[in-house]
Scaffold this motif. Structure first.
Motif, PDB file in Angstrom:
ATOM      1  N   ILE A 116       0.839  -1.209   0.000  1.00 55.65           N
ATOM      2  CA  ILE A 116       0.000   0.000   0.000  1.00 55.65           C
ATOM      3  C   ILE A 116       0.871   1.256   0.000  1.00 55.65           C
ATOM      4  N   SER A 117       1.945   1.251   0.792  1.00 51.98           N
ATOM      5  CA  SER A 117       2.830   2.421   0.872  1.00 51.98           C
ATOM      6  C   SER A 117       3.524   2.692  -0.456  1.00 51.98           C
ATOM      7  N   TYR A 118       4.015   1.630  -1.114  1.00 51.58           N
ATOM      8  CA  TYR A 118       4.667   1.813  -2.408  1.00 51.58           C
ATOM      9  C   TYR A 118       3.667   2.279  -3.469  1.00 51.58           C
ATOM     10  N   THR A 119       2.431   1.767  -3.384  1.00 47.86           N
ATOM     11  CA  THR A 119       1.396   2.220  -4.323  1.00 47.86           C
ATOM     12  C   THR A 119       1.113   3.704  -4.126  1.00 47.86           C
ATOM     13  N   HIS A 120       0.996   4.144  -2.872  1.00 43.68           N
ATOM     14  CA  HIS A 120       0.757   5.559  -2.560  1.00 43.68           C
ATOM     15  C   HIS A 120       1.936   6.415  -3.030  1.00 43.68           C
ATOM     16  N   LEU A 121       3.161   5.908  -2.791  1.00 40.98           N
ATOM     17  CA  LEU A 121       4.359   6.634  -3.222  1.00 40.98           C
ATOM     18  C   LEU A 121       4.373   6.814  -4.741  1.00 40.98           C
ATOM     19  N   ALA A 147       5.631  16.141   3.725  1.00 46.54           N
ATOM     20  CA  ALA A 147       6.998  16.654   3.860  1.00 46.54           C
ATOM     21  C   ALA A 147       7.819  16.317   2.632  1.00 46.54           C
ATOM     22  N   PRO A 148       8.791  17.135   2.271  1.00 46.51           N
ATOM     23  CA  PRO A 148       9.704  16.803   1.167  1.00 46.51           C
ATOM     24  C   PRO A 148      10.388  15.458   1.422  1.00 46.51           C
ATOM     25  N   PHE A 149      10.515  14.654   0.374  1.00 50.99           N
ATOM     26  CA  PHE A 149      11.148  13.349   0.548  1.00 50.99           C
ATOM     27  C   PHE A 149      11.829  12.929  -0.740  1.00 50.99           C
ATOM     28  N   SER A 150      12.626  11.888  -0.626  1.00 52.88           N
ATOM     29  CA  SER A 150      13.295  11.317  -1.797  1.00 52.88           C
ATOM     30  C   SER A 150      13.181   9.808  -1.740  1.00 52.88           C
ATOM     31  N   TRP A 151      13.113   9.214  -2.918  1.00 55.33           N
ATOM     32  CA  TRP A 151      13.095   7.747  -3.026  1.00 55.33           C
ATOM     33  C   TRP A 151      13.650   7.381  -4.388  1.00 55.33           C
ATOM     34  N   HIS A 178      20.411   6.167  -0.353  1.00 54.67           N
ATOM     35  CA  HIS A 178      19.923   5.787   0.967  1.00 54.67           C
ATOM     36  C   HIS A 178      18.640   4.948   0.899  1.00 54.67           C
ATOM     37  N   TRP A 179      17.910   5.070  -0.201  1.00 56.01           N
ATOM     38  CA  TRP A 179      16.654   4.326  -0.316  1.00 56.01           C
ATOM     39  C   TRP A 179      16.883   2.808  -0.265  1.00 56.01           C
ATOM     40  N   ILE A 180      18.067   2.368  -0.711  1.00 53.99           N
ATOM     41  CA  ILE A 180      18.373   0.930  -0.658  1.00 53.99           C
ATOM     42  C   ILE A 180      18.452   0.465   0.798  1.00 53.99           C
ATOM     43  N   ASP A 181      19.117   1.256   1.639  1.00 55.09           N
ATOM     44  CA  ASP A 181      19.217   0.916   3.068  1.00 55.09           C
ATOM     45  C   ASP A 181      17.830   0.832   3.704  1.00 55.09           C
ATOM     46  N   VAL A 182      16.969   1.799   3.336  1.00 53.53           N
ATOM     47  CA  VAL A 182      15.625   1.833   3.918  1.00 53.53           C
ATOM     48  C   VAL A 182      14.833   0.589   3.509  1.00 53.53           C
ATOM     49  N   ARG A 239       3.092  15.219   7.049  1.00 54.40           N
ATOM     50  CA  ARG A 239       3.061  13.758   7.032  1.00 54.40           C
ATOM     51  C   ARG A 239       4.308  13.227   6.335  1.00 54.40           C
ATOM     52  N   THR A 240       4.759  12.062   6.773  1.00 54.48           N
ATOM     53  CA  THR A 240       5.950  11.448   6.187  1.00 54.48           C
ATOM     54  C   THR A 240       5.619  10.056   5.659  1.00 54.48           C
ATOM     55  N   LEU A 241       6.458   9.561   4.760  1.00 60.26           N
ATOM     56  CA  LEU A 241       6.325   8.199   4.228  1.00 60.26           C
ATOM     57  C   LEU A 241       7.431   7.339   4.826  1.00 60.26           C
ATOM     58  N   HIS A 242       7.039   6.257   5.471  1.00 58.84           N
ATOM     59  CA  HIS A 242       8.037   5.455   6.192  1.00 58.84           C
ATOM     60  C   HIS A 242       8.985   4.724   5.257  1.00 58.84           C
ATOM     61  N   ILE A 243       8.614   4.570   3.979  1.00 62.08           N
ATOM     62  CA  ILE A 243       9.481   3.830   3.054  1.00 62.08           C
ATOM     63  C   ILE A 243      10.462   4.753   2.333  1.00 62.08           C
ATOM     64  N   ALA A 244      10.387   6.070   2.600  1.00 58.78           N
ATOM     65  CA  ALA A 244      11.247   7.040   1.918  1.00 58.78           C
ATOM     66  C   ALA A 244      12.100   7.785   2.927  1.00 58.78           C
ATOM     67  N   ASN A 245      13.066   8.546   2.423  1.00 57.95           N
ATOM     68  CA  ASN A 245      13.852   9.452   3.266  1.00 57.95           C
ATOM     69  C   ASN A 245      13.155  10.799   3.287  1.00 57.95           C
ATOM     70  N   ASN A 246      12.666  11.194   4.462  1.00 56.09           N
ATOM     71  CA  ASN A 246      11.900  12.419   4.600  1.00 56.09           C
ATOM     72  C   ASN A 246      12.746  13.529   5.201  1.00 56.09           C
ATOM     73  N   PHE A 247      12.572  14.742   4.693  1.00 57.39           N
ATOM     74  CA  PHE A 247      13.324  15.868   5.237  1.00 57.39           C
ATOM     75  C   PHE A 247      12.990  16.069   6.716  1.00 57.39           C
ATOM     76  N   ALA A 248      11.702  16.003   7.053  1.00 60.12           N
ATOM     77  CA  ALA A 248      11.267  16.090   8.456  1.00 60.12           C
ATOM     78  C   ALA A 248      11.015  14.674   8.935  1.00 60.12           C
ATOM     79  N   MET A 249      12.051  14.029   9.436  1.00 57.35           N
ATOM     80  CA  MET A 249      11.959  12.607   9.769  1.00 57.35           C
ATOM     81  C   MET A 249      10.935  12.349  10.859  1.00 57.35           C
TER      82      MET A 249
END
Length: 433
Positions: A116-121, A147-151, A178-182, A239-249
């Motif tokens: 679900i998280s990857y679908t939302h992303l 929040a700003p994020f990267s994946w 970093h997304w690989i580590d996550v 709001r943040t996405l747990h599967i991504a690197n978020n600026f506001a962790m």
């Protein structure tokens, strides 16, 4: 599948032992790349060590002789029943199917959460306006409160976000992959979702990512105080996405990030703390190979979900297997052909019986580990003797050969005869000639 749960339990013990080392390094060592390699290597060790501990290397048959070592680790089941009315037998591991089922329910729920998280992303990324940049893709969206994020190679920012420091921060995440580590940490947590230390390790990995990205921002001549105020502002209401690197962790971690920016470089000697992983691994390995631990792992790995027979159903005597092969003449001289003590009171006669039977088997066709499940009625007659390898003729013949010639002494509970059920683990080990 039960083996995965058993390995998960072993890995959980390693996480508990190694987490203090990771925590100290993440908070005291300013070499963020070293910390990253340490924690990712730790995850690899945690996953692979339980597999290595259960692996038994084999050598060329020309240099070793295979022999059979038997040992009853514990009696798994014993039940009382009226001789006229056989009943479903209660196990001392009655809770085991519930625990295994709960584990897999948790795994499936978390896997569904990931999907679900990857679908939302992907929906956010696919609906964003994309701009190809050097080394990454900048995605702009109109959604509010994210929040700003990267994946992956995508940096996702709202149209309202124009802070250069935010872009530098997320670009650092992207270029350092970093997304690989996550992703690794996410599936690591699914593997042992019940262990809070696994989730705390994932949080340490992501926090170290933020330290590393923050260092890139500070190194680009951005004013530290302005950047710290920006962190505080972004940590509220987004709001943040747990599967991504978020600026506001997270709100609780931005304070640690602010403090880390103000710290001086750590001494080179701090890295030697990582060496304490070795004694921690040794302690965990010792605990995981202790007899009680082996008993638990064997019980879990060899457990099979079976449907209980309806009450009042007659239990049919006999194994229902194909006729046994003829017993060699040398075995008649050694096999016990009389009543022997129940393994619940004295396992040695039955162990000897299996040792003699296995000595006549073709060792190359015998698996390294066999769990023989034996059920005896109230009179001590063997009702069934089954294994996980009943389709292996050599195993089937060896088990039948060891059990067809014997009965057990009657086991009583007070004045009442009881039926018994137990498991006999048999392990093939290699011995030098």
């Amino acid at each position: 599948m039960n083996t995965i749960f058993s390995l998960s339990l072993s890995a959980s013990l390693l996480v508990v032992m190694l987490y203090p080392v990771f925590h100290i390094m993440a908070n005291r060592c300013r070499s963020f790349r070293f910390n990253r390699l340490l924690m990712l290597s730790g995850i690899g060790i945690i996953i692979l060590a339980p597999i290595a501990l259960t692996y038994e290397s084999t050598t060329d048959a020309a240099h070793v002789n295979a022999s059979i070592h038997t040992n009853i680790i514990r009696s798994l089941e014993i039940t009382a029943s009226d001789s006229a009315n056989p009943t479903v037998e209660a196990s001392s591991f009655d809770f085991l199917p519930w625990i295994i089922s709960l584990y897999w329910i948790g795994v499936f729920v978390l896997v569904a959460r990931q999907i679900i998280s990857y679908t939302h992303l992907w929906r956010i990324i696919s609906k964003s306006e994309k701009q190809q940049m050097e080394g990454y893709v900048l995605c702009r969206h109109k959604r509010i409160g994210i929040a700003p994020f990267s994946w992956g190679r995508f940096i996702v920012l709202p149209y309202s976000e124009n802070e250069q420091s935010v872009l530098i921060h997320e670009k650092a995440h992207t270029l350092k992959k970093h997304w690989i580590d996550v992703a690794i940490a996410d599936f690591f947590c699914i593997f042992m979702w019940y262990n809070p230390f696994a989730w705390m390790l994932k949080n340490l990995i992501k926090l170290n990512h933020e330290y590393e990205a923050d260092a890139e921002v500070i190194g680009s001549d951005i004013d530290v105080l302005s950047y710290q105020r920006l962190l505080i502002a972004k940590a509220v209401g987004n709001r943040t996405l747990h599967i991504a690197n978020n600026f506001a962790m997270s709100k609780k971690d931005f304070r640690r990030r602010v403090l880390t920016m103000s710290q001086s470089k750590s001494s080179k000697g701090i890295k030697w703390i990582a060496a304490t992983i070795l004694p921690a691994l040794a302690i965990a390995a010792y605990a995981d190979t202790a007899p009680w631990s082996v008993a638990v792992h064997n019980a879990i790995s060899n457990y099979k979900f079976t449907s209980a027979a309806p009450s009042g159903t007659e239990i049919e005597t006999g194994t229902g297997y194909a006729p046994e092969k003829s017993i060699p003449e040398e075995l008649h001289a050694t096999l016990i052909t009389k009543r022997i003590p129940s393994p619940l009171t004295d396992p040695n006669p039955l162990l000897k019986q299996f040792e003699m039977s296995m000595e006549l088997a073709d060792k190359d066709l015998i698996p390294d580990k066999i769990l023989v499940r034996i059920q005896a009625d109230e009179e001590g007659n063997i009702v069934s003797a089954t294994t996980d390898y009943d389709d292996n003729p050599e195993v089937r013949v060896a088990v039948d050969r060891a059990t067809n010639q014997i009965t057990f002494e009657v086991v009583k509970e007070g004045d009442r005869k009881v039926s018994t059920r137990f498991a006999l683990p048999i392990r093939k080990v290699s011995l030098p000639m």
